[in-house]
Design a protein around this motif. Structure first.
Motif, PDB file in Angstrom:
ATOM      1  N   UNK A 106      88.525 -14.122 114.125  1.00  0.00           N
ATOM      2  CA  UNK A 106      88.031 -14.685 112.755  1.00  0.00           C
ATOM      3  C   UNK A 106      88.309 -16.051 112.333  1.00  0.00           C
ATOM      4  N   UNK A 107      89.416 -16.246 112.711  1.00  0.00           N
ATOM      5  CA  UNK A 107      89.835 -17.776 112.316  1.00  0.00           C
ATOM      6  C   UNK A 107      88.687 -18.768 113.281  1.00  0.00           C
ATOM      7  N   UNK A 108      88.750 -18.227 114.492  1.00  0.00           N
ATOM      8  CA  UNK A 108      87.795 -19.341 115.290  1.00  0.00           C
ATOM      9  C   UNK A 108      86.478 -19.413 114.727  1.00  0.00           C
ATOM     10  N   UNK A 109      85.962 -18.381 114.265  1.00  0.00           N
ATOM     11  CA  UNK A 109      84.615 -18.244 113.673  1.00  0.00           C
ATOM     12  C   UNK A 109      84.395 -18.718 112.524  1.00  0.00           C
ATOM     13  N   UNK A 110      85.378 -18.576 111.798  1.00  0.00           N
ATOM     14  CA  UNK A 110      85.300 -19.300 110.435  1.00  0.00           C
ATOM     15  C   UNK A 110      85.566 -20.652 110.629  1.00  0.00           C
ATOM     16  N   UNK A 111      86.167 -21.540 111.419  1.00  0.00           N
ATOM     17  CA  UNK A 111      86.300 -22.874 111.660  1.00  0.00           C
ATOM     18  C   UNK A 111      85.043 -23.437 112.288  1.00  0.00           C
ATOM     19  N   UNK A 112      84.438 -22.723 113.304  1.00  0.00           N
ATOM     20  CA  UNK A 112      83.204 -23.227 113.800  1.00  0.00           C
ATOM     21  C   UNK A 112      81.828 -23.076 112.964  1.00  0.00           C
ATOM     22  N   UNK A 165      82.205 -23.101 109.674  1.00  0.00           N
ATOM     23  CA  UNK A 165      82.439 -23.957 108.692  1.00  0.00           C
ATOM     24  C   UNK A 165      82.051 -25.354 108.990  1.00  0.00           C
ATOM     25  N   UNK A 166      82.426 -25.858 110.313  1.00  0.00           N
ATOM     26  CA  UNK A 166      81.956 -26.931 110.776  1.00  0.00           C
ATOM     27  C   UNK A 166      80.459 -27.306 111.064  1.00  0.00           C
ATOM     28  N   UNK A 167      79.592 -26.104 111.468  1.00  0.00           N
ATOM     29  CA  UNK A 167      78.325 -26.077 111.579  1.00  0.00           C
ATOM     30  C   UNK A 167      77.633 -26.153 110.405  1.00  0.00           C
ATOM     31  N   UNK A 168      78.168 -25.311 109.368  1.00  0.00           N
ATOM     32  CA  UNK A 168      77.555 -25.420 108.101  1.00  0.00           C
ATOM     33  C   UNK A 168      77.646 -26.720 107.455  1.00  0.00           C
ATOM     34  N   UNK A 169      78.778 -27.532 107.321  1.00  0.00           N
ATOM     35  CA  UNK A 169      78.804 -28.979 106.783  1.00  0.00           C
ATOM     36  C   UNK A 169      78.029 -29.888 107.620  1.00  0.00           C
ATOM     37  N   UNK A 170      78.067 -29.772 109.034  1.00  0.00           N
ATOM     38  CA  UNK A 170      77.147 -30.701 109.670  1.00  0.00           C
ATOM     39  C   UNK A 170      75.526 -30.421 109.361  1.00  0.00           C
ATOM     40  N   UNK A 171      75.234 -29.082 109.270  1.00  0.00           N
ATOM     41  CA  UNK A 171      73.970 -28.846 108.972  1.00  0.00           C
ATOM     42  C   UNK A 171      73.420 -29.256 107.662  1.00  0.00           C
ATOM     43  N   UNK A 172      74.190 -29.018 106.927  1.00  0.00           N
ATOM     44  CA  UNK A 172      73.942 -29.744 105.298  1.00  0.00           C
ATOM     45  C   UNK A 172      73.871 -31.106 105.279  1.00  0.00           C
ATOM     46  N   UNK A 173      74.819 -31.734 105.887  1.00  0.00           N
ATOM     47  CA  UNK A 173      74.639 -33.148 106.290  1.00  0.00           C
ATOM     48  C   UNK A 173      73.535 -33.791 106.849  1.00  0.00           C
ATOM     49  N   UNK A 174      72.978 -32.959 107.840  1.00  0.00           N
ATOM     50  CA  UNK A 174      71.789 -33.266 108.658  1.00  0.00           C
ATOM     51  C   UNK A 174      70.391 -33.056 107.605  1.00  0.00           C
ATOM     52  N   UNK A 175      70.517 -32.142 107.006  1.00  0.00           N
ATOM     53  CA  UNK A 175      69.239 -32.069 106.037  1.00  0.00           C
ATOM     54  C   UNK A 175      69.278 -32.801 104.945  1.00  0.00           C
TER      55      UNK A 175
END
Length: 281
Positions: free
Chosen positions: A70-76, A78-88
Motif C-alpha cells: 500500500x505504501x508503494x501504491x500511495x506514493x505512485x 500521489x505523484x501521479x495525481x499531482x502531476x495530472x493536476x499540474x498538467x491540467x
C-alpha cells in the motif's frame, strides 16, 4: 549639465535610454518565464507517463504474483495525481481564453526576436544621442562605487569559502587522528575514517583548483586601488591635480579600466592549469 531633450516630444535622452533598458530587461525576464512554461507544459505530461509506466513496471516485474504494498501504491498514486493536476492546470493556463500567462501560445524564438530588435533599437538610439565625452566620463565616475562594492562582495565570498575549506581540513584531519587513536582496531569507525579521509581529499583538491584565497586577495586589492584613485579624484590630488576637469576624468577612466582589465587577466590565470599559468606569467 542638463540632458539633451528631444525637440518633438520633450523627452530627455536619459529617459529614452532608460525606457529601452526597461524594455530589454522585461523581454529577458519574459523569455525566462516562457522557457519555464514550455518546460512545464511538455515535461509534466512526460513525467506523468513515466510515473505510470514505473508503477505498472513495478507491479509486473516485482509484485506480479502478489499485491503491491500500500505504501508503494500511495506514493505512485500521489505523484501521479499531482502531476495530472499540474498538467491540467498548465493546459488550461496555456490554451484557455482567460489565461493567467502573459505570453501563452507565443514561441520563445519570437520573444528572442523581439529582444534582438529592442537591443538594436537601444544601440541605435544610444549612438544617435551619444552625450559628449565629459558627460560619459562623469557618468562612469558615478558608477565606480557600485563596482567597488561588487569587488568587495566577491572578495568576501571567496574569503568565506577559503575559511570554510580550511576549517573543514582542520577538523577532518584532527578527527582522523582522534578516531584512529580511540578505536583499536578501528573497525567500528571505519565508515567515519573513510568519510573524513574523503572530505580531506576533496577539500584539498577543490582548494588547490579553485584558489579562493588568491581570488579574494586579488578582488580586494583591485577594490582598494580603485577606491584610492576615486578618493584622489574627488580631492583633486595627484595624479588628478590638473586644472582641466575633463583631463582628470579621462585619466581616471583610463586608469580604472586598466585595473579592471588587469583583474580579469589575473582571474583568467587562476582558471588555467599550473603549467598554463607559468607560460602566461
Amino acid at each position: 549639465m542638463t540632458d539633451p531633450v528631444n525637440p518633438l516630444s520633450g523627452v530627455t535622452t536619459t529617459d529614452l535610454l532608460i525606457e529601452h533598458r526597461r524594455e530589454i530587461a522585461d523581454l529577458t525576464q519574459r523569455i525566462k518565464n516562457r522557457r519555464l512554461q514550455v518546460c512545464g507544459l511538455y515535461g509534466t505530461p512526460i513525467a506523468l507517463v513515466l510515473t505510470l509506466l514505473m508503477w505498472a513496471g513495478s507491479k509486473i516485474f516485482i509484485w506480479l504474483n502478489s499485491d503491491t504494498p500500500s505504501a508503494i501504491n500511495n506514493i505512485f498514486g500521489g505523484v501521479a495525481f499531482i502531476l495530472g493536476a499540474a498538467t491540467v492546470a498548465q493546459m488550461m493556463a496555456e490554451f484557455s481564453d482567460a489565461t493567467p500567462w502573459k505570453d501563452s501560445e507565443t514561441p520563445v524564438r519570437e520573444l528572442r526576436l523581439e529582444l534582438s530588435l529592442a537591443e538594436e533599437r537601444h544601440v541605435l538610439e544610444a549612438r544617435r544621442r551619444t552625450p559628449p565625452p565629459m558627460d560619459r566620463q562623469a557618468s562612469y565616475k558615478e558608477r565606480i562605487p557600485g563596482e567597488i562594492a561588487r569587488l568587495r562582495k566577491e572578495s568576501r565570498h571567496y574569503r568565506r569559502v577559503h575559511l570554510t575549506m580550511q576549517w573543514m581540513l582542520f577538523i577532518s584531519s584532527a578527527a582522523i587522528s582522534a578516531v584512529t587513536a580511540w578505536y583499536d582496531p578501528p573497525q567500528p569507525a571505519k565508515g567515519a575514517l573513510i568519510g573524513l579521509g574523503f572530505t580531506v581529499t576533496v577539500v584539498t583538491a577543490a582548494s588547490g583548483y579553485f584558489k579562493p584565497r588568491e581570488r579574494a586577495f586579488n578582488l580586494q586589492q583591485t577594490a582598494d586601488n580603485i577606491e584610492q584613485h576615486t578618493t584622489a579624484l574627488e580631492l583633486g590630488i595627484a595624479p588628478y591635480s590638473a586644472t582641466d576637469e575633463m583631463q582628470n576624468l579621462e585619466l581616471f577612466a583610463t586608469t580604472v579600466e586598466g585595473m579592471r582589465a588587469e583583474q580579469r587577466m589575473r582571474e583568467q590565470q587562476l582558471d588555467q592549469p599550473q603549467q598554463g599559468q607559468q607560460q602566461v606569467i
